[in-house]
Each structure stands twice: as C-alpha cells, then as structure tokens.
Design a protein around this motif. Structure first.
Motif, PDB file in Angstrom:
ATOM      1  N   HIS A  98       0.843  -1.200   0.000  1.00 46.08           N
ATOM      2  CA  HIS A  98       0.000   0.000   0.000  1.00 46.08           C
ATOM      3  C   HIS A  98       0.874   1.243   0.000  1.00 46.08           C
ATOM      4  O   HIS A  98       2.051   1.196   0.344  1.00 46.08           O
ATOM      5  CB  HIS A  98      -0.957  -0.002   1.205  1.00 46.08           C
ATOM      6  CG  HIS A  98      -0.238  -0.041   2.515  1.00 46.08           C
ATOM      7  ND1 HIS A  98       0.019  -1.215   3.204  1.00 46.08           N
ATOM      8  CD2 HIS A  98       0.295   0.949   3.269  1.00 46.08           C
ATOM      9  CE1 HIS A  98       0.681  -0.932   4.315  1.00 46.08           C
ATOM     10  NE2 HIS A  98       0.861   0.374   4.383  1.00 46.08           N
ATOM     11  N   TRP A  99       0.273   2.372  -0.357  1.00 44.36           N
ATOM     12  CA  TRP A  99       1.021   3.618  -0.516  1.00 44.36           C
ATOM     13  C   TRP A  99       0.604   4.649   0.531  1.00 44.36           C
ATOM     14  O   TRP A  99      -0.567   4.730   0.924  1.00 44.36           O
ATOM     15  CB  TRP A  99       0.775   4.212  -1.904  1.00 44.36           C
ATOM     16  CG  TRP A  99       1.371   3.439  -3.031  1.00 44.36           C
ATOM     17  CD1 TRP A  99       2.591   3.611  -3.610  1.00 44.36           C
ATOM     18  CD2 TRP A  99       0.763   2.337  -3.743  1.00 44.36           C
ATOM     19  NE1 TRP A  99       2.789   2.705  -4.622  1.00 44.36           N
ATOM     20  CE2 TRP A  99       1.678   1.913  -4.730  1.00 44.36           C
ATOM     21  CE3 TRP A  99      -0.466   1.678  -3.636  1.00 44.36           C
ATOM     22  CZ2 TRP A  99       1.400   0.862  -5.601  1.00 44.36           C
ATOM     23  CZ3 TRP A  99      -0.738   0.636  -4.501  1.00 44.36           C
ATOM     24  CH2 TRP A  99       0.185   0.234  -5.472  1.00 44.36           C
ATOM     25  N   THR A 158       1.092   8.927   1.070  1.00 43.22           N
ATOM     26  CA  THR A 158       1.532  10.198   0.472  1.00 43.22           C
ATOM     27  C   THR A 158       1.322  11.311   1.478  1.00 43.22           C
ATOM     28  O   THR A 158       0.189  11.532   1.915  1.00 43.22           O
ATOM     29  CB  THR A 158       0.732  10.501  -0.807  1.00 43.22           C
ATOM     30  OG1 THR A 158      -0.677  10.492  -0.514  1.00 43.22           O
ATOM     31  CG2 THR A 158       1.012   9.482  -1.899  1.00 43.22           C
ATOM     32  N   SER A 216       5.684  10.424   2.288  1.00 42.58           N
ATOM     33  CA  SER A 216       6.293   9.293   2.976  1.00 42.58           C
ATOM     34  C   SER A 216       6.046   9.397   4.477  1.00 42.58           C
ATOM     35  O   SER A 216       5.847  10.486   5.023  1.00 42.58           O
ATOM     36  CB  SER A 216       7.800   9.240   2.703  1.00 42.58           C
ATOM     37  OG  SER A 216       8.485  10.291   3.375  1.00 42.58           O
ATOM     38  N   ALA A 226       6.285  10.015  -1.543  1.00 45.14           N
ATOM     39  CA  ALA A 226       5.424   8.855  -1.302  1.00 45.14           C
ATOM     40  C   ALA A 226       6.270   7.737  -0.693  1.00 45.14           C
ATOM     41  O   ALA A 226       7.505   7.773  -0.723  1.00 45.14           O
ATOM     42  CB  ALA A 226       4.762   8.378  -2.596  1.00 45.14           C
ATOM     43  N   GLU A 227       5.573   6.750  -0.120  1.00 50.20           N
ATOM     44  CA  GLU A 227       6.254   5.579   0.438  1.00 50.20           C
ATOM     45  C   GLU A 227       5.369   4.363   0.217  1.00 50.20           C
ATOM     46  O   GLU A 227       4.172   4.387   0.514  1.00 50.20           O
ATOM     47  CB  GLU A 227       6.525   5.771   1.930  1.00 50.20           C
ATOM     48  CG  GLU A 227       7.326   4.643   2.565  1.00 50.20           C
ATOM     49  CD  GLU A 227       7.707   4.938   4.018  1.00 50.20           C
ATOM     50  OE1 GLU A 227       8.127   3.993   4.709  1.00 50.20           O
ATOM     51  OE2 GLU A 227       7.585   6.112   4.449  1.00 50.20           O
ATOM     52  N   LEU A 228       5.959   3.322  -0.347  1.00 55.48           N
ATOM     53  CA  LEU A 228       5.271   2.055  -0.569  1.00 55.48           C
ATOM     54  C   LEU A 228       5.688   1.071   0.513  1.00 55.48           C
ATOM     55  O   LEU A 228       6.878   0.913   0.784  1.00 55.48           O
ATOM     56  CB  LEU A 228       5.622   1.498  -1.952  1.00 55.48           C
ATOM     57  CG  LEU A 228       5.173   0.068  -2.271  1.00 55.48           C
ATOM     58  CD1 LEU A 228       3.650  -0.051  -2.244  1.00 55.48           C
ATOM     59  CD2 LEU A 228       5.720  -0.380  -3.627  1.00 55.48           C
ATOM     60  N   HIS A 284       9.612   7.184  -2.662  1.00 59.60           N
ATOM     61  CA  HIS A 284       9.416   7.684  -4.021  1.00 59.60           C
ATOM     62  C   HIS A 284       9.545   9.201  -4.025  1.00 59.60           C
ATOM     63  O   HIS A 284       9.116   9.874  -3.086  1.00 59.60           O
ATOM     64  CB  HIS A 284       8.021   7.316  -4.542  1.00 59.60           C
ATOM     65  CG  HIS A 284       7.836   5.862  -4.827  1.00 59.60           C
ATOM     66  ND1 HIS A 284       8.144   5.298  -6.043  1.00 59.60           N
ATOM     67  CD2 HIS A 284       7.378   4.848  -4.054  1.00 59.60           C
ATOM     68  CE1 HIS A 284       7.868   4.000  -6.006  1.00 59.60           C
ATOM     69  NE2 HIS A 284       7.410   3.698  -4.804  1.00 59.60           N
ATOM     70  N   ASP A 342       6.078   5.420 -12.104  1.00 59.88           N
ATOM     71  CA  ASP A 342       6.406   4.148 -11.468  1.00 59.88           C
ATOM     72  C   ASP A 342       5.774   3.015 -12.275  1.00 59.88           C
ATOM     73  O   ASP A 342       4.574   3.080 -12.591  1.00 59.88           O
ATOM     74  CB  ASP A 342       5.863   4.137 -10.038  1.00 59.88           C
ATOM     75  CG  ASP A 342       5.993   2.785  -9.378  1.00 59.88           C
ATOM     76  OD1 ASP A 342       7.134   2.376  -9.096  1.00 59.88           O
ATOM     77  OD2 ASP A 342       4.954   2.128  -9.169  1.00 59.88           O
ATOM     78  N   LEU A 377      -3.434   8.434  -6.860  1.00 57.92           N
ATOM     79  CA  LEU A 377      -3.596   7.750  -5.576  1.00 57.92           C
ATOM     80  C   LEU A 377      -4.420   8.590  -4.610  1.00 57.92           C
ATOM     81  O   LEU A 377      -5.289   8.075  -3.900  1.00 57.92           O
ATOM     82  CB  LEU A 377      -2.224   7.452  -4.963  1.00 57.92           C
ATOM     83  CG  LEU A 377      -1.349   6.448  -5.714  1.00 57.92           C
ATOM     84  CD1 LEU A 377       0.035   6.378  -5.072  1.00 57.92           C
ATOM     85  CD2 LEU A 377      -1.986   5.060  -5.719  1.00 57.92           C
TER      86      LEU A 377
END
Length: 559
Positions: free
Chosen positions: A413-414, A416, A418, A429-431, A449, A455, A526
C-alpha cells in the motif's frame, strides 16, 4: 509542527479534559488571575507562565482561536447531528465572562458517532475566531462533553444588527448578575444553532486558561445578529478589564481546517444526513494493518453503509467495534488521539516501539543484515479502503527471508507523503510491502518515491485505480511483486510497529535508502480516490525511544 508535541498530546489531552470541565463549569479559584490586556503582566502572551497547569497556553501546538482561511478549508461530509431540548439553567457571572450553565439534560450533539451533552455556553466580545481575517462583534460558545470528559464546542459569530432572541429572553436575568447566578428557567440552544449553514471544523483548545488541548471546534459560517444594547448588557456585569475578552488568534501550525454543509429537514430536525457516509466511516481493511491472516473480519451494517472491520484474532472476544480514524492533525480522530479512540488501539498512544521514525543515516552503525527476495505470480486484487489504496495477494506470492526466517508477501500500500524520513527529509510517497511468517510475525519493506518518471507498478494499475470507487475491490488477475523495484545497496533496519491502528508492535522494518521515481500524475491518482482527510495519509514521526537503527549493505540488483 514538532511531532514530539503531538505524541505528548496523546497523554495530556485526556488527562486535562476533566480540568477543562472544572474550569468551564465551576468558578475556579484563580479565574481572576489573568487578563486580556496585551501590555498586562498577566495578559494572553504570559498566561502560560502564570501557573504550571497553564503551560499549554504558551507552548501548546494546537491552540485556539484561529483565523479560518475559507480558501484553504478542505471539504468533508457532514458529521454533526444536533438534538437540543429545554432544560433548567442559570446564568453566572464568572468575572471575565457570563456563563449559562444547564442543570438538567439539555440534549447535545453527535460527532463521528460520539455523543456530547450540552454543558454550558458563554460569550466573548469581540469574536475570538476570525474568518478570512475578519473579526466579528461577538462570539457565543456552546460547550459539550462526552462520557470520557472530552470537549466539543460550537462557535457562533455575531455582528451588530437586530437583537438576538436567545439573549433577549434572558435580559432581566443578565442585568446585575453576580457570581451566585440567576435562574433562567428552562432554556434550549436549538433556536440559536438551527438553520442550514456551513461549518468549519478543526482540533484546538480552550480559549481561556488552562488552554487544554484536544477540543473539537465547529465554527458556523452563518453570522447571527446582536444589538449594540445586548453587547453592553453582556459587558456591564463584568470587571471593566474584561469588557473585551477575546484571546488573540493563535498559529495554525499545520492543522487542517475542514468545511461541511449542514442541511435541516423540512420538519426542522437537524440531520447531518451523511454522517454515516463512506468517507466518515471508512472500512478498516488491510491497508497498513497487516496481516490478513492475523485478523478476523466481521461485517457491520449502518443506516447507509455495510463495512468490514478488523480485529486481532487473539483479542476478538474483548475488542469493541472499531472506530473512525483519520490523519487530520489536531482533529477529533487524528493521529495524536488514535490511542484513545478504541481500547484495542491503546498502544498507538503509549507504545514504546512505534513507527514511523526519522532515520539518522549519519549515526546508523553498519552491521550484518540480510534480505532475500523470491516473489512470484499470484492472484491479487486492488482495494480502496477509504483511507488508502492497497494491493492484496490472495495466493502464494512468494516473499522474503530475514535472519533465516521466511515471510510471505500479503499486501502492498502507498502513503503520500512518505511516513519515514531520512536525516529529516520527507519524500513524496512511500510504498509498504507487508509480509508475515507462520507465527503471524510481520516484516515490512519501506520504499521511498520522489517526483520524476512514472512508477512501473502504478503505471500497470492506472486504469484499474481510476475505476476504483470508495470501498471497492477490483480483481487484478495474477501479479508478481518483481515489478516493484525494491533493490537498494544501503538498507536500514529497526524494530517498530504498524503505522495505522491498531499500531501492533514488534514489526521488523527494512527501509531502503534508494529512492524510486513516481510521477505527479500518479501521486494525484492515488490521492484522488480518497477523501480529503486521507489525501495526506502519513502518520507523524514517533519517538525513537532508545531503539537502535542500523544499516546493512547489499549488492545492487540488476534492473
């Protein structure tokens, strides 16, 4: 805003809420020890130094009142239900303001499913809150409390014009009122708060000492009228220095102000209508709450929505129905009070191994570490949980090996922006790739990210995400996580927690130093599928608390 302040609010806001009620409803012994004159030694700028329990007046980070910038207020669904009724009341002269105290059941309001009983109301002249920089002639505060002694206040603004009926009905009781107070008979707040209007919502504080924080503020956009004689009527019984008893506007400090419409039915009964909408009661699924096999799921129905909530399997018999949470800092369901929303989330407030953290790369010692990845194709689905976009694997998607222990990939999951930061830097962002082993232990890989090229994974999912409505699921067929480029020469490891409720601890975190690109369009994609209170869905940084973060290096992977 300093995240450590928000952490401290978890502990302090509930502890001081009883004190809030004492200050508001019972004349405190030291109420005359402060003034509203800027030049005075006990003026607003010095309230926090006058006594230790008033310290938040000076160093609090979510203080009230504020200036409401209507252009920056974010839309949300209405979640205010009003149900006032007649009850016995008396008006009391507190020295620095006049207070109407209800002595019976005067009804109240409902916010996010929590009921707040009307306790009292009082006036400030001029207004304390401003809208787009404009200060009004007066402001009336209706103060409510729930069964946990948490406070919610409705602020009503006034401008000079026709007489206010609410004040007019008490005119004879207001004249010459003393600290002993005058009975006003049965009184209802309904007439003053009725009528469709727009509201502004934010998390703040009491506007008088002790300036306790954690107060839910709802300020009406509709401005009522008050006559000049009524303003004089409210001021005359007070000491002269309190004729103007409005605290100066406080810094917003990054808080979000939301706005919503309140529409009454034709019968005159207040009804927020959308209080049970998908945006105000989100499904608590696997987004950020790994792992699917770790929770049992039960379905609950509300008037407008059927939704799924998650319980830890070994605590399900004793766990209450999950509550709404969001990311609005200083809000009634925001990160600083997650631990008080639901007993099973208590660790969000008092846990010692919480995530995310700031990674100080310059002081992270280099130690041996390992991360073996072996992902494979497996059936997956895309899920909009209401507060995040998640990809969940329903088959054997392979996984990772850490310290000789295998962890199966469950979901990704993401966030936004991070959640983790490196050397204080936050990324776009961070996954999170979430894994679990056969003992239900959790290991997560965090991938940063920054805005750049698209991506590949999100690129493959773009059309699916565009069609992903609130609380929807879409089958993806077979997906392999190898498309997610998570290789990095430098990696950081520490022991932490889930970053959303229930904030379960003992999670093995591996955060990659290598930053991957993501396009601005993909960030917007997102965010665009979520409500405004989730468009920025990153939990504030948590205290490291003596934990060790170390770095381990691995050969670069070919891409």
């Amino acid at each position: 805003m300093a995240n450590k302040i928000f952490l401290s609010l978890v502990f302090t806001s509930l502890l001081v809420s009883s004190l809030c009620l004492i200050t508001l409803c019972n004349a405190a012994d030291d109420e005359h020890e402060f003034s509203y004159q800027d030049s005075s030694p006990d003026g607003p700028k010095r309230w926090g130094t006058l006594t230790a329990k008033w310290k938040p007046c000076s160093n609090g980070e979510i203080q009230s009142p504020i200036d409401i910038d209507t252009k920056k207020a974010k839309d949300q669904e209405s979640d205010l239900k009003k149900d006032y009724k007649d009850a016995s009341a008396k008006i009391v002269n507190k020295g620095h303001n006049l207070v109407v105290q209800w002595q019976g059941d005067a009804g109240g309001i409902e916010i996010n499913g929590s009921t707040y009983k009307l306790v009292q109301c009082h006036w400030h002249t001029p207004s304390e809150h401003t809208i787009d920089g404009k200060r009004y002639d007066a402001e009336l505060h209706f103060v409510h409390s729930n069964d946990k002694d948490q406070l919610a206040v409705i602020g009503v603004l006034y401008t000079v014009g026709e007489a206010d009926p609410f004040i007019e009905n008490m005119k004879d009781k207001i004249k010459g009122v003393t600290t002993n107070g005058n009975d006003v008979g049965k009184l209802s707040a309904k007439s003053t708060t009725s009528g469709p209007t727009k509201y502004f919502r934010y998390g703040g504080s009491l506007t008088t000492p002790p300036c306790s924080e954690g107060v839910i503020w709802t300020v009406t956009e509709k401005v009522q009228t008050i006559s000049k004689d009524q303003i004089i009527l409210l001021q005359e019984p007070l000491d002269h220095e309190y004729h103007e008893n409005a605290r100066p506007v406080q810094e917003l400090n990054g808080r979000t102000v939301t706005q919503f419409e309140d529409k009454e039915s034709s019968g005159g009964k207040e009804d927020s209508g959308a209080a049970s909408s998908a945006s105000s009661i989100p499904m608590l699924s696997s987004y950020g709450i790994s792992i699917l096999a770790q929770f049992k799921y039960e379905t609950y129905e509300t008037e407008n929505l059927t939704y799924m909530i998650a319980f830890k399997a070994d605590e399900s018999k004793n766990t209450e129905e999950t509550k709404h949470f969001d990311y609005i800092q200083g809000g009634p369901s925001g990160p600083q009070i997650w631990g008080s929303i639901n007993p099973s989330w208590k660790i969000c407030g008092d846990g010692k191994l919480q995530s995310p953290i700031n990674i100080d790369a310059t002081h992270a010692p280099v130690k041996p570490g390992d991360l073996k990845k072996a992902y494979k194709h497996a059936p997956a689905k895309l899920v909009n949980t209401g507060h995040g976009i998640s990809m969940e694997w329903t088959g054997d998607a392979g996984g990772i090996e850490v310290g000789g222990i295998a962890y199966k990939l469950v979901q990704g999951h993401w966030h936004t922006p991070s959640e983790h930061t490196i050397n204080g830097k936050r990324f776009d962002a961070e996954l999170h790739l979430v894994h679990r082993n056969d003992k239900e232990e959790i290991a997560v890989i965090g991938i940063f990210h920054t805005i750049g090229a698209p991506d590949p994974l999100i690129g493959n999912l773009t059309e699916k995400i565009k069609n992903l409505g609130d609380h929807m699921e879409i089958d993806l067929g077979k997906v392999c996580a190898r498309v997610i480029k998570c290789g990095s020469r430098r990696n950081y490891r520490y022991i932490g927690s889930l970053t959303t409720p229930p904030c379960k601890e003992q999670v093995i975190w591996t955060v990659t130093e290598r930053v991957r690109p993501i396009s601005q369009d993909q960030i917007n994609l997102l965010k665009g599928r979520l409500g405004p209170q989730y468009s920025e869905n990153a939990r504030p940084l948590q205290q490291l608390g003596g934990r060790h973060v170390w770095r381990f290096d691995m050969p670069e992977e070919k891409e």
